[in-house]
Design a protein around this motif. Structure first.
Motif, PDB file in Angstrom:
ATOM      1  N   ARG A  49     -27.933  21.270  68.307  1.00 53.14           N
ATOM      2  CA  ARG A  49     -27.213  20.626  69.403  1.00 53.14           C
ATOM      3  C   ARG A  49     -28.201  20.124  70.468  1.00 53.14           C
ATOM      4  O   ARG A  49     -28.038  19.036  71.022  1.00 53.14           O
ATOM      5  CB  ARG A  49     -26.213  21.624  70.003  1.00 53.14           C
ATOM      6  N   VAL A  50     -29.225  20.912  70.738  1.00 56.29           N
ATOM      7  CA  VAL A  50     -30.229  20.516  71.726  1.00 56.29           C
ATOM      8  C   VAL A  50     -30.949  19.251  71.274  1.00 56.29           C
ATOM      9  O   VAL A  50     -31.218  18.344  72.071  1.00 56.29           O
ATOM     10  CB  VAL A  50     -31.238  21.654  71.963  1.00 56.29           C
ATOM     11  N   ALA A  51     -31.250  19.168  69.981  1.00 61.29           N
ATOM     12  CA  ALA A  51     -31.923  17.981  69.448  1.00 61.29           C
ATOM     13  C   ALA A  51     -31.073  16.733  69.659  1.00 61.29           C
ATOM     14  O   ALA A  51     -31.578  15.674  70.050  1.00 61.29           O
ATOM     15  CB  ALA A  51     -32.221  18.174  67.964  1.00 61.29           C
ATOM     16  N   PHE A  52     -29.776  16.871  69.408  1.00 66.63           N
ATOM     17  CA  PHE A  52     -28.916  15.714  69.585  1.00 66.63           C
ATOM     18  C   PHE A  52     -28.818  15.334  71.059  1.00 66.63           C
ATOM     19  O   PHE A  52     -28.784  14.157  71.407  1.00 66.63           O
ATOM     20  CB  PHE A  52     -27.519  15.975  69.021  1.00 66.63           C
ATOM     21  N   THR A  70     -31.158  16.808  61.016  1.00 68.97           N
ATOM     22  CA  THR A  70     -30.996  18.228  60.724  1.00 68.97           C
ATOM     23  C   THR A  70     -31.040  18.425  59.213  1.00 68.97           C
ATOM     24  O   THR A  70     -30.982  17.466  58.442  1.00 68.97           O
ATOM     25  CB  THR A  70     -29.639  18.785  61.219  1.00 68.97           C
ATOM     26  N   ASP A  71     -31.068  19.674  58.815  1.00 72.41           N
ATOM     27  CA  ASP A  71     -30.931  19.999  57.411  1.00 72.41           C
ATOM     28  C   ASP A  71     -29.446  19.964  57.052  1.00 72.41           C
ATOM     29  O   ASP A  71     -28.600  19.619  57.876  1.00 72.41           O
ATOM     30  CB  ASP A  71     -31.542  21.371  57.122  1.00 72.41           C
ATOM     31  N   SER A  72     -29.111  20.345  55.860  1.00 68.09           N
ATOM     32  CA  SER A  72     -27.730  20.212  55.373  1.00 68.09           C
ATOM     33  C   SER A  72     -26.846  21.386  55.800  1.00 68.09           C
ATOM     34  O   SER A  72     -27.309  22.377  56.361  1.00 68.09           O
ATOM     35  CB  SER A  72     -27.743  20.133  53.840  1.00 68.09           C
ATOM     36  N   GLY A  73     -25.549  21.251  55.516  1.00 67.39           N
ATOM     37  CA  GLY A  73     -24.585  22.329  55.698  1.00 67.39           C
ATOM     38  C   GLY A  73     -24.446  22.816  57.116  1.00 67.39           C
ATOM     39  O   GLY A  73     -24.224  22.019  58.041  1.00 67.39           O
ATOM     40  N   PRO A  74     -24.555  24.126  57.360  1.00 67.05           N
ATOM     41  CA  PRO A  74     -24.382  24.689  58.697  1.00 67.05           C
ATOM     42  C   PRO A  74     -25.309  24.071  59.737  1.00 67.05           C
ATOM     43  O   PRO A  74     -24.948  23.986  60.910  1.00 67.05           O
ATOM     44  CB  PRO A  74     -24.697  26.173  58.491  1.00 67.05           C
ATOM     45  N   ALA A  75     -26.486  23.641  59.325  1.00 70.24           N
ATOM     46  CA  ALA A  75     -27.418  23.005  60.265  1.00 70.24           C
ATOM     47  C   ALA A  75     -26.800  21.731  60.843  1.00 70.24           C
ATOM     48  O   ALA A  75     -26.878  21.475  62.047  1.00 70.24           O
ATOM     49  CB  ALA A  75     -28.735  22.687  59.564  1.00 70.24           C
ATOM     50  N   LEU A  83     -22.685  15.728  69.228  1.00 68.75           N
ATOM     51  CA  LEU A  83     -22.108  14.494  68.710  1.00 68.75           C
ATOM     52  C   LEU A  83     -20.794  14.162  69.402  1.00 68.75           C
ATOM     53  O   LEU A  83     -20.531  13.000  69.752  1.00 68.75           O
ATOM     54  CB  LEU A  83     -21.892  14.616  67.197  1.00 68.75           C
ATOM     55  N   VAL A  84     -19.974  15.171  69.626  1.00 72.34           N
ATOM     56  CA  VAL A  84     -18.689  14.959  70.310  1.00 72.34           C
ATOM     57  C   VAL A  84     -18.923  14.397  71.705  1.00 72.34           C
ATOM     58  O   VAL A  84     -18.183  13.526  72.184  1.00 72.34           O
ATOM     59  CB  VAL A  84     -17.895  16.277  70.373  1.00 72.34           C
ATOM     60  N   ASN A  85     -19.944  14.876  72.380  1.00 75.83           N
ATOM     61  CA  ASN A  85     -20.267  14.392  73.716  1.00 75.83           C
ATOM     62  C   ASN A  85     -20.615  12.905  73.693  1.00 75.83           C
ATOM     63  O   ASN A  85     -20.139  12.120  74.522  1.00 75.83           O
ATOM     64  CB  ASN A  85     -21.431  15.201  74.289  1.00 75.83           C
ATOM     65  N   SER A  86     -21.446  12.505  72.734  1.00 79.09           N
ATOM     66  CA  SER A  86     -21.819  11.095  72.611  1.00 79.09           C
ATOM     67  C   SER A  86     -20.636  10.234  72.200  1.00 79.09           C
ATOM     68  O   SER A  86     -20.489   9.097  72.657  1.00 79.09           O
ATOM     69  CB  SER A  86     -22.947  10.940  71.582  1.00 79.09           C
TER      70      SER A  86
END
Length: 329
Positions: A49-52, A70-75, A83-86
């Motif tokens: 989340r911080v990266a985004f 990010t990596d796959s799945g839970p990542a 993403l929701v914020n953007s």
């Protein structure tokens, strides 16, 4: 070249200079490629989340694209809140996530998630590159989606095996190298809007981030000065109108926000015409709504926004910059 290499070359050609995220096996081929390119500043975060949020802030401040990975799945799922914020604020960020091998999708290996189904509701477009031949077309569409119409984030899943496959591409034309695609308002609606504004004695102009995304501040100032129109902004629209300008009301609301300035509240509640441009009408911006007896002109590039909160007396669909130019001329 391999698919991961093509993606790295393509985002560089689109002007990407920042990528932020967390490493992992599935995203490894792509990460190796962007790490090798001096044009991209690479930032690692301790949480997805911080990266985004890093990419979101960069896009807001500069107007330039950024890539979150990010990596796959839970990542990938961990990034959702950013993403929701953007998505809510219409910020163009490209999210590229590693994914299971294309031949193993839907087998629930390595904690696979329903990728497209999860991210589609909170992005302009979500897809998976399932074959090398799709790569260039998906990248072109991604940048078109981010920067055409109402802006917003785009999500791409990149399977581990596809990333390492060869793809033949001779050349391409970057989306951001072309003149921006814009659309104006209905000429008859423009004429009606001009008549309504001229006949109003106490108009109130309320603008949002749509002015910033459209780069229409100069046109807004020109129209305001031409017709002596007081202007208030939404919270996200701060700086869309110079706050040291004599006609600036500061932050306002529709008609009053929880943080409205006193001048904006006074003008809005005594107005006989409200003109809104590129506004999202969030809950905190509509603490006290205007009377339905006050005429309302709503200008927005997104057809889903027109008449969403309440029926406008006149709705004009199109790019704010072009519509303001039409009103001025």
């Amino acid at each position: 070249m391999q698919v991961a290499e093509l993606i790295a070359e393509y985002i560089v050609s689109e002007g990407v200079t920042l990528a932020a995220g967390m490493s992992g096996q599935q995203i490894g081929p792509f990460l190796d490629q962007i790490a090798a390119r001096s044009e991209i500043e690479l930032m690692y975060a301790r949480q997805e989340r911080v990266a985004f949020d890093i990419c979101d802030g960069f896009a807001r401040a500069t107007g330039k694209p950024a890539v979150a990975f990010t990596d796959s799945g839970p990542a990938a799922a961990n990034l959702m809140c950013g993403l929701v914020n953007s998505w809510g604020d219409s910020i163009p960020v490209l999210f590229i996530a590693g994914h299971n091998n294309a031949t193993e999708i839907a087998s629930r290996q390595t904690k696979e998630i329903p990728f497209v189904e999860m991210f589609s509701p909170v992005s302009k477009w979500a897809t998976i590159i399932s074959h090398p031949s799709q790569t260039l077309g998906i990248l072109r569409r991604a940048f078109m989606q981010m920067y055409t119409g109402r802006q917003g984030p785009v999500v791409i899943g990149m399977p581990f095996d596809v990333a390492k496959m060869d793809v033949e591409v001779s050349s391409w034309i970057p989306v951001t190298s072309q003149k921006r695609i814009r659309s104006g308002g209905d000429p008859e609606a423009i004429k009606t809007a001009i008549k309504m504004i001229k006949s109003a004695k106490n108009p109130y102009v309320y603008v949002g981030a749509g002015i910033l995304f459209s780069e229409a501040t100069d046109e807004l100032v020109k129209l305001s000065e031409l017709l002596n129109l007081p202007v208030a902004t939404t919270l996200n629209g701060k700086s869309a109108f110079p706050e040291d300008h004599p006609l600036s009301l500061g932050i306002g609301g529709f008609a009053r926000a929880s943080y409205s300035s006193l001048p904006a509240t006074k003008v809005a509640t005594t107005s006989d015409l409200i003109v809104t441009i590129g506004c999202g009408f969030k809950r905190h911006a509509t603490q006290v709504r205007p009377s339905e007896d006050i005429p309302h002109i709503q200008i927005d590039i997104d057809p889903k926004e027109i008449n969403r909160e309440q029926m406008a007396d006149l709705g004009i669909l199109g790019d704010s910059k072009i519509i303001l130019e039409q009103l001025i001329s």
